[in-house]
Scaffold this motif. Structure first.
Motif, PDB file in Angstrom:
ATOM      1  N   ILE A  95       0.863  -1.178   0.000  1.00 48.16           N
ATOM      2  CA  ILE A  95       0.000   0.000   0.000  1.00 48.16           C
ATOM      3  C   ILE A  95       0.897   1.224   0.000  1.00 48.16           C
ATOM      4  N   THR A  96       0.715   2.070  -0.986  1.00 49.74           N
ATOM      5  CA  THR A  96       1.542   3.267  -1.110  1.00 49.74           C
ATOM      6  C   THR A  96       0.723   4.501  -0.722  1.00 49.74           C
ATOM      7  N   PRO A  97       1.380   5.588  -0.325  1.00 47.95           N
ATOM      8  CA  PRO A  97       0.657   6.752   0.193  1.00 47.95           C
ATOM      9  C   PRO A  97       0.080   7.691  -0.863  1.00 47.95           C
ATOM     10  N   ILE A  98       0.191   7.346  -2.131  1.00 46.56           N
ATOM     11  CA  ILE A  98      -0.285   8.246  -3.176  1.00 46.56           C
ATOM     12  C   ILE A  98      -1.818   8.278  -3.209  1.00 46.56           C
ATOM     13  N   LYS A  99      -2.367   9.473  -3.404  1.00 50.02           N
ATOM     14  CA  LYS A  99      -3.821   9.638  -3.501  1.00 50.02           C
ATOM     15  C   LYS A  99      -4.227   9.664  -4.972  1.00 50.02           C
ATOM     16  N   THR A 100      -5.512   9.416  -5.227  1.00 43.51           N
ATOM     17  CA  THR A 100      -5.978   9.312  -6.612  1.00 43.51           C
ATOM     18  C   THR A 100      -5.833  10.625  -7.375  1.00 43.51           C
ATOM     19  N   ASP A 101      -5.873  11.761  -6.671  1.00 44.60           N
ATOM     20  CA  ASP A 101      -5.766  13.044  -7.381  1.00 44.60           C
ATOM     21  C   ASP A 101      -4.357  13.634  -7.339  1.00 44.60           C
TER      22      ASP A 101
ATOM     23  N   HIS B 163       8.883  -6.939  -2.031  1.00 46.16           N
ATOM     24  CA  HIS B 163       7.480  -6.531  -2.194  1.00 46.16           C
ATOM     25  C   HIS B 163       7.244  -5.971  -3.589  1.00 46.16           C
ATOM     26  N   PHE B 164       5.987  -5.700  -3.899  1.00 54.52           N
ATOM     27  CA  PHE B 164       5.624  -5.066  -5.164  1.00 54.52           C
ATOM     28  C   PHE B 164       4.347  -4.277  -4.942  1.00 54.52           C
ATOM     29  N   HIS B 165       4.043  -3.371  -5.869  1.00 56.55           N
ATOM     30  CA  HIS B 165       2.827  -2.559  -5.794  1.00 56.55           C
ATOM     31  C   HIS B 165       2.460  -2.105  -7.204  1.00 56.55           C
ATOM     32  N   ASN B 166       1.273  -1.520  -7.332  1.00 55.42           N
ATOM     33  CA  ASN B 166       0.761  -1.143  -8.651  1.00 55.42           C
ATOM     34  C   ASN B 166       1.407   0.110  -9.230  1.00 55.42           C
ATOM     35  N   GLU B 167       2.116   0.864  -8.416  1.00 54.52           N
ATOM     36  CA  GLU B 167       2.654   2.151  -8.851  1.00 54.52           C
ATOM     37  C   GLU B 167       4.045   2.015  -9.470  1.00 54.52           C
TER      38      GLU B 167
ATOM     39  N   THR C 113      12.286   8.803  -2.883  1.00 56.61           N
ATOM     40  CA  THR C 113      11.409   7.954  -3.693  1.00 56.61           C
ATOM     41  C   THR C 113      10.297   8.795  -4.293  1.00 56.61           C
ATOM     42  N   ILE C 114      10.071   8.595  -5.582  1.00 57.46           N
ATOM     43  CA  ILE C 114       8.882   9.153  -6.243  1.00 57.46           C
ATOM     44  C   ILE C 114       8.027   7.973  -6.685  1.00 57.46           C
ATOM     45  N   GLN C 115       6.745   8.014  -6.328  1.00 55.83           N
ATOM     46  CA  GLN C 115       5.804   7.005  -6.797  1.00 55.83           C
ATOM     47  C   GLN C 115       4.705   7.696  -7.588  1.00 55.83           C
ATOM     48  N   PHE C 116       4.306   7.068  -8.703  1.00 58.09           N
ATOM     49  CA  PHE C 116       3.198   7.612  -9.484  1.00 58.09           C
ATOM     50  C   PHE C 116       2.388   6.465 -10.064  1.00 58.09           C
ATOM     51  N   GLN C 117       1.138   6.764 -10.357  1.00 54.26           N
ATOM     52  CA  GLN C 117       0.167   5.714 -10.629  1.00 54.26           C
ATOM     53  C   GLN C 117       0.368   5.028 -11.976  1.00 54.26           C
ATOM     54  N   GLU C 118      -0.053   3.771 -12.001  1.00 56.49           N
ATOM     55  CA  GLU C 118       0.099   2.933 -13.187  1.00 56.49           C
ATOM     56  C   GLU C 118      -0.614   3.525 -14.397  1.00 56.49           C
ATOM     57  N   HIS C 119      -1.764   4.165 -14.183  1.00 54.14           N
ATOM     58  CA  HIS C 119      -2.535   4.687 -15.314  1.00 54.14           C
ATOM     59  C   HIS C 119      -1.897   5.922 -15.950  1.00 54.14           C
TER      60      HIS C 119
END
Length: 199
Positions: A1-7, A25-29, A80-86
């Motif tokens: 679970i990553t802390p990024i919000k949908t917006d 581990h792995f995640h969708n981002e 670390t920079i995380q951004f959404q898969e979409h």
């Protein structure tokens, strides 16, 4: 679970004296990591490498990864920079000016590590990035992606079968096998039958 919000276009996390206590581990981002003053091992998919000094890695969605420090008390820092898969399928990626970034994100599904001069350029850009809620921060984020996309000093880390492993798909297959065994445990079950069920 990553802390990024949908917006949020992205989230940036900065840690000094990082403990590296995350397991594999792995995640969708998508995830970009700049690690400094590090000695230890980095695992990305089926790639395991010794790291000493600075490590810059871009990871695609669902790619297993972790860093293991050699020192019990680490003096390493992590940005670390995380951004959404979409993001890969967003409108901005359909423009011709974004074609290099689109290729970068596709390739990052295998994991990419970068050397100098890219590491130094990205390090300076990350130092100037403090938050994710201003238009300037979005421009810096896009500049980081563009810089990585035109870099010549990168290396692909993982092999495709390892990188494409999908936990959800495997869980579904295992569930089908378990159900078949449960329903047929009194019969002589053949491996060929199980193989056919899960294709």
């Amino acid at each position: 679970i990553t802390p990024i919000k949908t917006d949020d276009p992205f989230v940036i996390l900065k840690h000094k004296n990082a403990l590296f206590d995350y397991p594999l581990h792995f995640h969708n981002e998508y995830e970009l990591n700049l690690i400094t003053n590090f000695t230890g091992k980095r695992t990305v998919g089926d790639s395991v490498e010794e790291i000493n000094g600075i490590d810059l890695v871009l990871l695609g969605p669902d790619l297993k990864h972790f860093w293991k420090s050699c020192k019990p008390i680490s003096g390493a820092s992590v940005i670390t920079i995380q951004f959404q898969e979409h993001f890969l399928h967003s409108k901005i990626m359909s423009y011709s000016v974004s074609k290099d970034i689109k290729k970068l994100l596709e390739l990052s599904k295998l994991g990419l590590s970068f050397s100098n001069p890219t590491k130094n350029i990205i390090s300076n850009l990350l130092d100037s990035l403090d938050d994710n809620n201003t238009f300037k921060s979005l421009l810096i984020f896009l500049e980081i992606l563009h810089t990585l996309s035109i870099s010549k000093d990168f290396k692909v880390l993982s092999s495709p079968p390892s990188a494409n492993y999908n936990q959800k798909r495997e869980s579904r297959r295992i569930s089908l096998v378990l159900k078949f065994i449960k329903d047929n445990y009194q019969k002589d079950i053949k491996l060929a039958q199980i193989a056919e069920i899960v294709s």
